[in-house]
Design an enzyme around this catalytic site. Sequence first.
Site, PDB file in Angstrom:
ATOM      1  CG  HIS A 122      47.972  43.951  44.888  1.00 45.53           C
ATOM      2  ND1 HIS A 122      47.345  44.026  43.498  1.00 45.53           N
ATOM      3  CD2 HIS A 122      47.188  44.873  45.757  1.00 45.53           C
ATOM      4  CE1 HIS A 122      46.441  44.859  43.616  1.00 45.53           C
ATOM      5  NE2 HIS A 122      46.244  45.537  44.794  1.00 45.53           N
TER       6      HIS A 122
ATOM      7  CB  VAL B  58      49.188  54.785  46.999  1.00 49.68           C
ATOM      8  CG1 VAL B  58      47.836  54.279  46.815  1.00 49.68           C
ATOM      9  CG2 VAL B  58      49.178  56.244  47.720  1.00 49.68           C
ATOM     10  CD  GLU B  59      46.962  48.408  46.612  1.00 46.80           C
ATOM     11  OE1 GLU B  59      47.263  47.664  47.842  1.00 46.80           O
ATOM     12  OE2 GLU B  59      45.720  47.921  46.132  1.00 46.80           O
ATOM     13  N   GLY B  60      49.107  51.461  43.752  1.00 45.11           N
ATOM     14  CA  GLY B  60      49.151  51.772  42.480  1.00 45.11           C
ATOM     15  C   GLY B  60      50.176  52.242  41.844  1.00 45.11           C
ATOM     16  N   GLY B  61      51.212  52.074  42.497  1.00 48.21           N
ATOM     17  CA  GLY B  61      52.595  52.632  41.823  1.00 48.21           C
ATOM     18  C   GLY B  61      53.043  54.166  42.141  1.00 48.21           C
TER      19      GLY B  61
END
Lengths: 322, 262
Positions: A122, B58-61
């Site tokens: 990512h 969480v990686e989605g921001g």
Amino acid sequence: MKPGDFIVARQRLEAKRRHAGEKLTSAQDAGRLVKDGDHVAVGGCLFSRTPMLLVRELLRQQRRGLTLSRNLMCFEGELLMVAGAVDQIVTSWQGIGLPWGLSRVLREHVESGRVRMEEWSHLGLGLRYRAGAMGVPFLPTLTMLGSDLMDVGGSRPIACPFTGETVNAVPALFPDVAILHVHRADRHGNCQIDGYTHMDADIARAASTVLVTAEEIVDEEEFRHHPDRTAIPGFVVDAVVHAPLGAMPGECYGLYETDFEHFDRYVAAINDKGMDGVREYLDRWVYGPATHQEWLNLFDPATVERQRRFGRELTNPEVAGV
Amino acid sequence: MSGEHADTGLGYTASELLGVMAARRLYDGASVFAGVGLPLLAAVMARKSHAPRLMIVVEGGVFDPEMLTGRLPISTNEMRIAHRATMLTSITDTFLYAQRGFLDVGFIGGAQVDRFGNVNSSVIGPYDRPKVRLPGSGGANDIISLCRDVMIVTMHEARRFVPRVDFVTSPGFVQGGESRKEAGLHFGKVSQVITNLGLLGFDEQERTMRLEAVHPGVTPQQVQDATGFELEIPSDVPTTAPPTAGELTLLRSLDPDRRYLG
């Protein structure tokens, strides 16, 4: 363009006829700015803010030989692969989502060698877009070092000129075209995004051509009242297309939630009929409706209303969570 | 994946056991990089019990969300996981917090794990013409490269625990010894492998996998039999405390539809 070629990227930008005027256009005209063989970076992430109108337009215009990049690729990638539009994907992950298991479409196309998958972490891919956005040839990072991902995408371990330590240089990615879906835009291309921003702002600055669909077209005055909320300035953008509910069946933060049952049905059709399940989906949802409105008419209004209510509930802080 | 929802015969399923063991590794004040599924359930469980000031990232921001029970997120990039967060930002910037060193704990899974704690979630077979094309790294490589302590959470099967992974998607101790550091990864490590059979760690010098504890009803030999390479097994292997009724009740309450608990 070879990875990291910031000189060519800058020359392309300078050679482009940029204009400060009207950018509001049709999906058809916006789609014509994409050429066969282009690298198309897709904004949003997984089933969040996927620019479905422009994805459908690329399918309807039968583009070929595309490279697609997106950090988490979802069914838009599958549709384009099955339609034969894609030679390569650049991503960190592809599937519909954990509950649906491995992607049969990805497996069939990559295992047979018809589509090459260039895998990055990512952050690795995110920094490639950011380097592009910054106009520099690469960015140093600590991620991916020691992994086999170093060998499949074009990372280079280099010695830091200051500390001598090994860092990973990831090359700038300058997509030919970015396709994005945002909450609000004006006719000059200024864009607002609500909620998480994914990688859209970096992708927009890195790309040579930027095509945007927006839930709402608002007056320039709205941007002047909230300039701090502008995620992408108008001079970055080449075309703006009005696309209400344009990320369905996925989500658009605060406006509507993903219709997971839509993906249940899509995956069930693949499990049942293989790639023909995708072809039937393309016939019904892509080649069938001639306009955005006709496509919207295919959705059950009660379901759309439910997904809008869910979207409001999930972004309402007054509703207690755990 | 078939066994993770199976009852262990002790009143809880393998996935419940994994969730409880993962939650116990989290501590108050820590920041945890959590993916959807069991890691997120474990993190919320820890926050609802012994770690009320656990910061979930969480990686989605998404920073510090408070999710709605019964509306568990499907992905790391959606409104369900963003509810009542204290910050929403871009994906790249979220991982840069980890690169800077702000993330204490991370969880990852994968299709294969080897004796050095390397994880494969990319391909079975050769990369260019794989026998099985798996989904890919997602955030796993970044998490294992950049977080301070990483836990691999997985079912324990010989086909998963292989001498050498087909592809190192996420580097554990690479080739053992000092090789992780020599590759440029000065920080972070795989602290533990949490499986349905026990807890595994790594030898301080060789960085090879060793058995540290077995779960109730499991023998060290059973763990070895489910591992495709020779494990270091100390003469005295402790047994973990079984999940308590309170832990199981809390965990189950977070996933009433049993989307992730099976």
